[in-house]
Design an enzyme around this catalytic site. Structure first.
Site, mmCIF file in Angstrom:
data_model
loop_
_atom_site.group_PDB
_atom_site.id
_atom_site.type_symbol
_atom_site.label_atom_id
_atom_site.label_comp_id
_atom_site.label_asym_id
_atom_site.label_seq_id
_atom_site.Cartn_x
_atom_site.Cartn_y
_atom_site.Cartn_z
ATOM 1 N N GLU A 80 0.887 -1.147 0.000
ATOM 2 C CA GLU A 80 0.000 0.000 0.000
ATOM 3 C C GLU A 80 0.941 1.216 0.000
ATOM 4 O O GLU A 80 1.820 1.294 0.872
ATOM 5 C CB GLU A 80 -0.776 -0.030 1.316
ATOM 6 C CG GLU A 80 -2.167 0.458 1.253
ATOM 7 C CD GLU A 80 -2.834 0.271 2.609
ATOM 8 O OE1 GLU A 80 -3.436 1.235 3.064
ATOM 9 O OE2 GLU A 80 -2.720 -0.824 3.210
ATOM 10 N N ARG B 129 4.384 -12.566 10.136
ATOM 11 C CA ARG B 129 5.138 -11.368 9.788
ATOM 12 C C ARG B 129 6.420 -11.288 10.610
ATOM 13 O O ARG B 129 6.523 -11.859 11.694
ATOM 14 C CB ARG B 129 4.297 -10.109 9.936
ATOM 15 C CG ARG B 129 3.725 -9.846 11.323
ATOM 16 C CD ARG B 129 3.106 -8.449 11.414
ATOM 17 N NE ARG B 129 2.198 -8.141 10.316
ATOM 18 C CZ ARG B 129 2.247 -7.023 9.577
ATOM 19 N NH1 ARG B 129 3.151 -6.118 9.815
ATOM 20 N NH2 ARG B 129 1.393 -6.813 8.623
ATOM 21 N N LYS C 57 4.051 0.748 9.455
ATOM 22 C CA LYS C 57 4.155 2.061 8.817
ATOM 23 C C LYS C 57 3.490 3.138 9.664
ATOM 24 O O LYS C 57 3.959 4.265 9.720
ATOM 25 C CB LYS C 57 3.548 2.007 7.421
ATOM 26 C CG LYS C 57 4.486 1.359 6.432
ATOM 27 C CD LYS C 57 3.886 1.297 5.056
ATOM 28 C CE LYS C 57 2.905 0.158 4.972
ATOM 29 N NZ LYS C 57 2.345 -0.023 3.640
HETATM 30 P P1 ATP Z 1 2.465 -2.213 8.014
HETATM 31 O O1 ATP Z 1 1.758 -2.829 9.168
HETATM 32 O O2 ATP Z 1 3.928 -2.072 8.222
HETATM 33 O O3 ATP Z 1 1.843 -0.953 7.530
HETATM 34 P P2 ATP Z 1 1.173 -3.557 5.912
HETATM 35 O O4 ATP Z 1 0.901 -4.998 5.898
HETATM 36 O O5 ATP Z 1 0.018 -2.660 6.131
HETATM 37 O O6 ATP Z 1 2.359 -3.288 6.879
HETATM 38 P P3 ATP Z 1 1.504 -3.354 3.108
HETATM 39 O O7 ATP Z 1 2.039 -2.244 2.301
HETATM 40 O O8 ATP Z 1 0.079 -3.674 2.989
HETATM 41 O O9 ATP Z 1 1.883 -3.062 4.604
HETATM 42 O O10 ATP Z 1 2.389 -4.648 2.872
HETATM 43 C C1 ATP Z 1 2.774 -5.156 1.625
HETATM 44 C C2 ATP Z 1 3.126 -6.597 1.784
HETATM 45 O O11 ATP Z 1 4.183 -6.749 2.735
HETATM 46 C C3 ATP Z 1 1.955 -7.388 2.316
HETATM 47 O O12 ATP Z 1 1.831 -8.563 1.537
HETATM 48 C C4 ATP Z 1 2.308 -7.696 3.736
HETATM 49 O O13 ATP Z 1 1.783 -8.910 4.122
HETATM 50 C C5 ATP Z 1 3.830 -7.706 3.713
HETATM 51 N N1 ATP Z 1 4.363 -7.307 5.019
HETATM 52 C C6 ATP Z 1 4.135 -6.157 5.682
HETATM 53 N N2 ATP Z 1 4.743 -6.152 6.876
HETATM 54 C C7 ATP Z 1 5.399 -7.333 6.978
HETATM 55 C C8 ATP Z 1 6.221 -7.944 7.974
HETATM 56 N N3 ATP Z 1 6.495 -7.336 9.117
HETATM 57 N N4 ATP Z 1 6.716 -9.184 7.727
HETATM 58 C C9 ATP Z 1 6.463 -9.794 6.570
HETATM 59 N N5 ATP Z 1 5.703 -9.285 5.598
HETATM 60 C C10 ATP Z 1 5.165 -8.078 5.779
HETATM 61 MG MG MG Z 2 -1.668 -3.323 4.718
#
Ligand code: ATP
Ligand code: MG
Length: 563
Positions: A36, A261, A271
């Site tokens: 995102e 994760r 984020k």
């Molecule tokens: P955050 O909680 O940091 O905002 P998010 O999941 O909302 O993370 P996205 O931009 O939606 O962030 O993530 C893109 C991809 O990265 C998704 O497929 C998500 O599952 C993966 N991802 C995000 N954070 C992690 C993590 N800590 N470990 C492994 N994969 C991750």
């Molecule tokens: Mg997300």
């Protein structure tokens, strides 16, 4: 030469291998990395990138980069650009497969109309608060919306008018008609569309209704023909909803696979929290070398190879856990040790006068660039009457276990000579030692004594006449506690390490570093690995300490092997 893995190295690769055997997707492997664009990528994303692009590469498949840009108020072009740069820097290539969920807004709208026509979606006039109230809880079923049984024609008409901008933000939603009594809250008539009169970074003001993530995400995966939709554990409970949408739309189904994760000790990986660190000024920006972001790590001197190696080593699991930052640092050291040249730098200088060295003499001595790799050759370091050594390397009254320089004691200057301390000068006002007097033994040139005389310490040093002044930034963990995001921590700001940055402004480095390009890396002997910061310029050299030499992880591993 590429290594051919004998058997799948993790449960995701096992599932994919099995699917290839059964021909579930006709031997096709197509993954995606779907960020995102609402922040910069962090090391958790690196894990997901390595997994998705790595699986595609290892199985002769494809991996898309897709921006899940369904939330116009939080998304910015700056984030899109940074994400592309970071994925490339990590060493992966989406080729011509760069997509945006916003590319599918038209299709998503048509599919929504299709669901309304099939009686599977309806326009609801409840407010966001009411929807929440009606949703129920884990122990109580939800209540049906009074608009749930609105006619197909009325919902179609209202949905069209929502799109045309007739209604204010938040006044209506489109909801899937599933089951308000479901044990899975995600299935209780989730919202598919909301009204939001906001500019989108790609579609401008074309739309004033935006699809919700859960609806857009699964449809995007389906439209792109993704075979294995790899995501983190929290989406496990969303899978039945994704299946429901795709079933009702009679659309192609990817296989969703969830993994735990990554959490890293002494930092936060979300984020939402990282944005706070930036906005509240706890760090200098997204690429502050203390940040666990890819751009922060890049600026700090981490290499993509070491980050990829780290991601391989931590593997993928089904259970959440926290990985020690020491393991990541170990991977960085291991990589840098092999590839970066050595240099001498004095971070907290103490002036040394070699009293038996003639004034004005400059002697060139040979130093090895990397003892791990003879092909990296040798360089010259210049020795002269006035030198700098590290302030910590001298003690007026040495304790028993201090073997470095002290009055009357002899030590080796690396690549140079043995020196003996014969006196020192103190600042009369502060009592601080400001200068040492030493004599050198010309017979020990290169650092070897011809008579087999032993010294217990070897010090690094620079020549005062030739050394370059430099600023050196030392970094420590951003958070004092191992799990600052843990439930017991409360407000994360309270666990911030207020001493995570130490700036040393009166350092000296070898003259050979004069033209070191920003980003170039060195091991400063006895001090750690350093890289040139982009702030570095002609008037001022600036170095970041990437990582110290002390390998706590190797120690932990050794201990574990012993037991
Ligand atoms: P955050 O909680 O940091 O905002 P998010 O999941 O909302 O993370 P996205 O931009 O939606 O962030 O993530 C893109 C991809 O990265 C998704 O497929 C998500 O599952 C993966 N991802 C995000 N954070 C992690 C993590 N800590 N470990 C492994 N994969 C991750
Ligand atoms: Mg997300």
């Amino acid at each position: 030469m590429a290594e051919v893995p004998e058997k799948p190295s993790d449960f995701i690769r096992e599932i994919i291998a099995r699917d290839n055997e059964t021909g579930k997707f006709g031997q096709r492997v197509h993954t995606r990395f779907p960020p995102e664009p609402n922040g910069y990528l962090h090391i958790g994303h690196a894990k997901s990138i390595c997994l998705n692009f790595g699986i595609a590469r290892d199985s002769g498949g494809l991996c898309n980069l897709r921006f899940d840009d369904t939330n116009p108020t939080k998304e910015e072009v700056e984030y899109v650009d940074s994400i592309k740069e970071d994925v490339r820097w990590l060493g992966f290539d989406w080729e011509d497969r760069l997509f945006y969920a916003s590319d599918y807004f038209g299709k998503l709208y048509e599919y929504a109309v299709q669901l309304i026509k099939a009686g599977k979606a309806y326009v609801c006039d409840l407010t966001a608060d009411e929807i929440r109230e009606y949703r129920g809880t884990l122990t109580e079923p939800g209540k049906e919306s009074p608009y749930r049984d609105r006619s197909v024609e009325e919902s179609l008409d209202l949905f069209r008018r929502m799109r045309e901008g007739e209604f204010p933000d938040g006044s209506r939603t489109l909801r899937a008609k599933i089951d308000m009594a479901s044990g899975n809250i995600n299935m209780r008539d989730p919202v598919m569309y909301r009204i939001l009169h906001a500019e989108h970074h790609r579609t401008g003001s074309k739309w004033c209704i935006y699809p919700m993530y859960d609806y857009a995400h699964c449809v995007s995966d389906s439209l792109e023909g993704i075979t294995h939709s790899i995501c983190t554990l929290e989406f496990e409970d969303h899978r039945p909803l994704y299946d429901w949408f795709l079933d009702e739309l009679k659309a192609y189904h990817p296989q969703q696979i969830e993994f735990a994760r990554l959490n890293l000790s002494n930092t936060v990986l979300s984020k939402r929290k990282l944005i706070r660190l930036v906005r509240e000024g706890h760090v200098k920006g997204w690429d502050d070398p203390r940040m666990p972001t890819i751009s922060g790590f890049r600026r700090r001197g981490y290499t993509p190879e070491a980050i990829r190696n780290f991601c391989d080593r931590i593997g993928v699991a089904k259970r959440d856990s926290t990985v020690e930052a020491a393991l990541l640092e170990h991977c960085i050291r291991e990589d840098l040790n092999k590839r970066v040249p050595r240099a001498m730098a004095v971070l907290r200088p103490l002036r040394v006068v070699i009293t038996n060295c003639p004034e004005g003499r400059e002697e060139e001595l040979e130093a090895v660039n990397n003892p791990e790799d003879p092909s990296m050759g040798v360089r010259k370091v210049s020795f002269s009457k006035v030198l700098y050594i590290e302030r910590d390397d001298f003690r007026e009254d040495p304790p028993k276990d201090f073997f470095r320089l002290a009055p009357g004691r002899e030590v080796r200057l690396r690549y140079a000579y043995f020196i003996t301390c014969t006196g020192f000068v103190k600042d009369p006002a502060t009592g601080e030692i400001v200068e040492l007097q030493c004599v050198y033994d010309p017979a020990t040139r290169g650092g070897d004594s011809p008579d087999g005389r032993k010294v217990k310490a070897t010090l690094h040093w620079v020549s005062a006449s030739r050394a370059l002044p430099a600023e050196v930034r030392l970094y420590d963990y951003l958070f004092l506690t191992a799990e600052p995001s843990g439930p017991a921590e409360g407000d994360f700001a309270s666990s911030l390490n207020l001493n995570s940055l130490e700036t040393l402004t009166s350092c000296y480095v070898e003259p050979g570093l004069r033209d070191a390009a920003p980003g170039s890396r060195w091991q400063f002997e006895r001090q750690g690995y350093f890289c040139v910061d982009p702030d570095s310029g002609d008037e001022r050299l600036v170095f970041n300490r990437t990582v110290t030499l002390k390998d706590t992880w190797a120690k932990i591993e050794k201990k574990q092997k012993k037991h």
